[in-house]
Design a protein around this motif. Structure first.
Motif, PDB file in Angstrom:
ATOM      1  N   ILE A 164      10.594  68.404  44.382  1.00  9.06           N
ATOM      2  CA  ILE A 164      10.804  67.177  43.773  1.00  9.06           C
ATOM      3  C   ILE A 164      10.010  66.010  44.468  1.00  9.06           C
ATOM      4  N   GLY A 165       9.174  65.414  43.932  1.00  6.36           N
ATOM      5  CA  GLY A 165       8.435  64.469  44.529  1.00  6.36           C
ATOM      6  C   GLY A 165       9.455  63.375  45.149  1.00  6.36           C
ATOM      7  N   ALA A 166       8.501  62.203  45.728  1.00  7.99           N
ATOM      8  CA  ALA A 166       9.345  61.330  46.261  1.00  7.99           C
ATOM      9  C   ALA A 166       9.893  60.308  45.161  1.00  7.99           C
ATOM     10  N   ASP A 167       9.335  60.274  44.150  1.00 12.71           N
ATOM     11  CA  ASP A 167       9.694  59.590  42.981  1.00 12.71           C
ATOM     12  C   ASP A 167      10.680  60.211  42.060  1.00 12.71           C
ATOM     13  N   GLY A 168      11.243  61.252  42.641  1.00  6.86           N
ATOM     14  CA  GLY A 168      12.029  61.783  41.773  1.00  6.86           C
ATOM     15  C   GLY A 168      11.885  62.610  40.691  1.00  6.86           C
ATOM     16  N   ARG A 169      10.517  63.080  40.442  1.00  8.67           N
ATOM     17  CA  ARG A 169      10.108  63.970  39.438  1.00  8.67           C
ATOM     18  C   ARG A 169       9.579  65.142  39.910  1.00  8.67           C
ATOM     19  N   ALA A 170       9.636  66.096  38.982  1.00  8.43           N
ATOM     20  CA  ALA A 170       8.868  67.539  39.401  1.00  8.43           C
ATOM     21  C   ALA A 170       7.651  67.791  38.482  1.00  8.43           C
ATOM     22  N   TYR A 171       6.502  68.134  39.228  1.00  8.65           N
ATOM     23  CA  TYR A 171       5.553  68.200  38.283  1.00  8.65           C
ATOM     24  C   TYR A 171       4.852  69.740  38.284  1.00  8.65           C
ATOM     25  N   ALA A 172       4.397  69.940  37.113  1.00 10.59           N
ATOM     26  CA  ALA A 172       3.884  71.349  37.026  1.00 10.59           C
ATOM     27  C   ALA A 172       2.621  71.344  35.909  1.00 10.59           C
ATOM     28  N   THR A 173       1.596  72.211  36.220  1.00 12.87           N
ATOM     29  CA  THR A 173       0.612  72.354  35.261  1.00 12.87           C
ATOM     30  C   THR A 173       0.816  73.526  34.587  1.00 12.87           C
ATOM     31  N   GLY A 174       0.569  73.371  33.027  1.00 13.35           N
ATOM     32  CA  GLY A 174       0.528  74.529  32.070  1.00 13.35           C
ATOM     33  C   GLY A 174      -0.716  74.714  31.456  1.00 13.35           C
ATOM     34  N   LYS A 175      -1.013  76.011  31.266  1.00 15.29           N
ATOM     35  CA  LYS A 175      -2.196  76.370  30.658  1.00 15.29           C
ATOM     36  C   LYS A 175      -2.105  77.310  29.422  1.00 15.29           C
ATOM     37  N   ARG A 176      -2.908  77.189  28.511  1.00 17.81           N
ATOM     38  CA  ARG A 176      -2.942  77.955  27.258  1.00 17.81           C
ATOM     39  C   ARG A 176      -4.254  77.833  26.573  1.00 17.81           C
ATOM     40  N   LYS A 177      -4.949  78.836  26.354  1.00 17.78           N
ATOM     41  CA  LYS A 177      -6.376  79.001  25.761  1.00 17.78           C
ATOM     42  C   LYS A 177      -7.239  77.977  26.496  1.00 17.78           C
ATOM     43  N   ASP A 178      -7.840  76.982  26.020  1.00 23.70           N
ATOM     44  CA  ASP A 178      -8.517  75.910  26.981  1.00 23.70           C
ATOM     45  C   ASP A 178      -7.866  74.710  27.139  1.00 23.70           C
ATOM     46  N   ALA A 179      -6.505  74.601  26.679  1.00 29.44           N
ATOM     47  CA  ALA A 179      -5.790  73.500  26.768  1.00 29.44           C
ATOM     48  C   ALA A 179      -5.113  73.410  28.327  1.00 29.44           C
ATOM     49  N   VAL A 180      -5.002  72.450  28.907  1.00 32.47           N
ATOM     50  CA  VAL A 180      -4.411  72.232  30.140  1.00 32.47           C
ATOM     51  C   VAL A 180      -3.539  71.041  30.209  1.00 32.47           C
ATOM     52  N   ALA A 181      -2.010  71.083  30.509  1.00 37.91           N
ATOM     53  CA  ALA A 181      -1.275  69.956  30.418  1.00 37.91           C
ATOM     54  C   ALA A 181      -0.732  69.607  31.764  1.00 37.91           C
ATOM     55  N   ARG A 182      -0.704  68.502  32.072  1.00 38.24           N
ATOM     56  CA  ARG A 182      -0.135  68.100  33.566  1.00 38.24           C
ATOM     57  C   ARG A 182       1.284  67.448  33.025  1.00 38.24           C
ATOM     58  N   VAL A 183       2.384  68.165  33.528  1.00 36.42           N
ATOM     59  CA  VAL A 183       3.901  67.507  33.153  1.00 36.42           C
ATOM     60  C   VAL A 183       4.777  67.294  34.362  1.00 36.42           C
ATOM     61  N   TRP A 184       5.342  66.033  34.074  1.00 36.18           N
ATOM     62  CA  TRP A 184       6.065  65.359  35.049  1.00 36.18           C
ATOM     63  C   TRP A 184       7.565  65.483  34.191  1.00 36.18           C
ATOM     64  N   ILE A 185       8.845  65.975  34.932  1.00 30.89           N
ATOM     65  CA  ILE A 185      10.109  65.884  34.317  1.00 30.89           C
ATOM     66  C   ILE A 185      10.789  64.904  35.351  1.00 30.89           C
ATOM     67  N   LYS A 186      11.701  64.341  34.758  1.00 31.82           N
ATOM     68  CA  LYS A 186      12.746  63.634  35.643  1.00 31.82           C
ATOM     69  C   LYS A 186      13.972  63.505  34.766  1.00 31.82           C
ATOM     70  N   PRO A 187      15.437  63.356  35.483  1.00 34.19           N
ATOM     71  CA  PRO A 187      16.432  63.282  34.744  1.00 34.19           C
ATOM     72  C   PRO A 187      16.328  61.916  33.648  1.00 34.19           C
ATOM     73  N   GLY A 188      16.912  61.900  32.504  1.00 36.58           N
ATOM     74  CA  GLY A 188      16.703  60.882  31.650  1.00 36.58           C
ATOM     75  C   GLY A 188      17.572  61.439  30.344  1.00 36.58           C
ATOM     76  N   SER A 189      16.983  60.627  29.129  1.00 33.81           N
ATOM     77  CA  SER A 189      17.645  60.712  28.043  1.00 33.81           C
ATOM     78  C   SER A 189      16.971  61.853  26.955  1.00 33.81           C
TER      79      SER A 189
END
Length: 164
Positions: free
Chosen positions: A34-59
């Motif tokens: 978990i980063g200093a800002d309380g979020r987890a970061y990951a990169t997802g890939k599929r075909k030619d698409a690249v997604a940068r994803v940040w998640i944090k506790p919320g609604s």
């Protein structure tokens, strides 16, 4: 100098085996990333698409490229696909997700977002890795479009034969 011979009953009797063979207790349990800002970061890939994803506790709010998920992914099938990791992990509406995705089409982008969310969930809660892995969400689908070759109409199709 007298030589001492000892008999070993198991591998644990070897000198230095107790420290080399066993891992410390802190390394045995996976730690959250978990980063200093309380979020987890990951990169997802599929075909030619690249997604940068940040998640944090919320609604449970999901934002894709600064737009709501209902606006960006209008098809319900794509939204269902993106929410699958949360359903498998029984974490619906517990995390806010911020996604930046580019490349490919909408279907590939939805697959990349699902892959990124799954990876980010395992970084946030390492105990969720086994169910997500069993569902196949942590595996990067490596199928991409094959390139066109010279002397061919497409990647593999030959030009139409003409007898005359």
């Amino acid at each position: 100098m007298a030589q001492v011979t000892t008999t070993l009953t198991s591998l644990k009797d070897l000198p230095g085996a107790a420290t080399a063979g066993t891992a410390p207790a802190s390394e045995a349990v996976a730690q959250p990333k978990i980063g200093a800002d309380g979020r987890a970061y990951a990169t997802g890939k599929r075909k030619d698409a690249v997604a940068r994803v940040w998640i944090k506790p919320g609604s449970g709010k999901i934002t894709v490229n600064d737009r709501a998920i209902e606006v960006y992914f209008a098809r319900p099938v794509l939204r269902m696909m993106i929410n699958q990791p949360f359903e498998i992990a029984a974490r619906e509406n517990q995390y806010d997700v911020l996604v930046t995705v580019n490349g490919g089409g909408l279907s590939g982008q939805a697959g990349a977002v699902r892959h990124g969310i799954s990876k980010a969930l395992t970084y946030f809660e390492p105990t969720l890795r086994p169910p997500l892995k069993a569902a196949g969400f942590l595996t990067r689908d490596a199928r991409v479009v094959e390139r066109k070759k010279y002397g061919r109409a497409k990647a593999r199709r030959s030009f139409q034969f003409s007898k005359r």
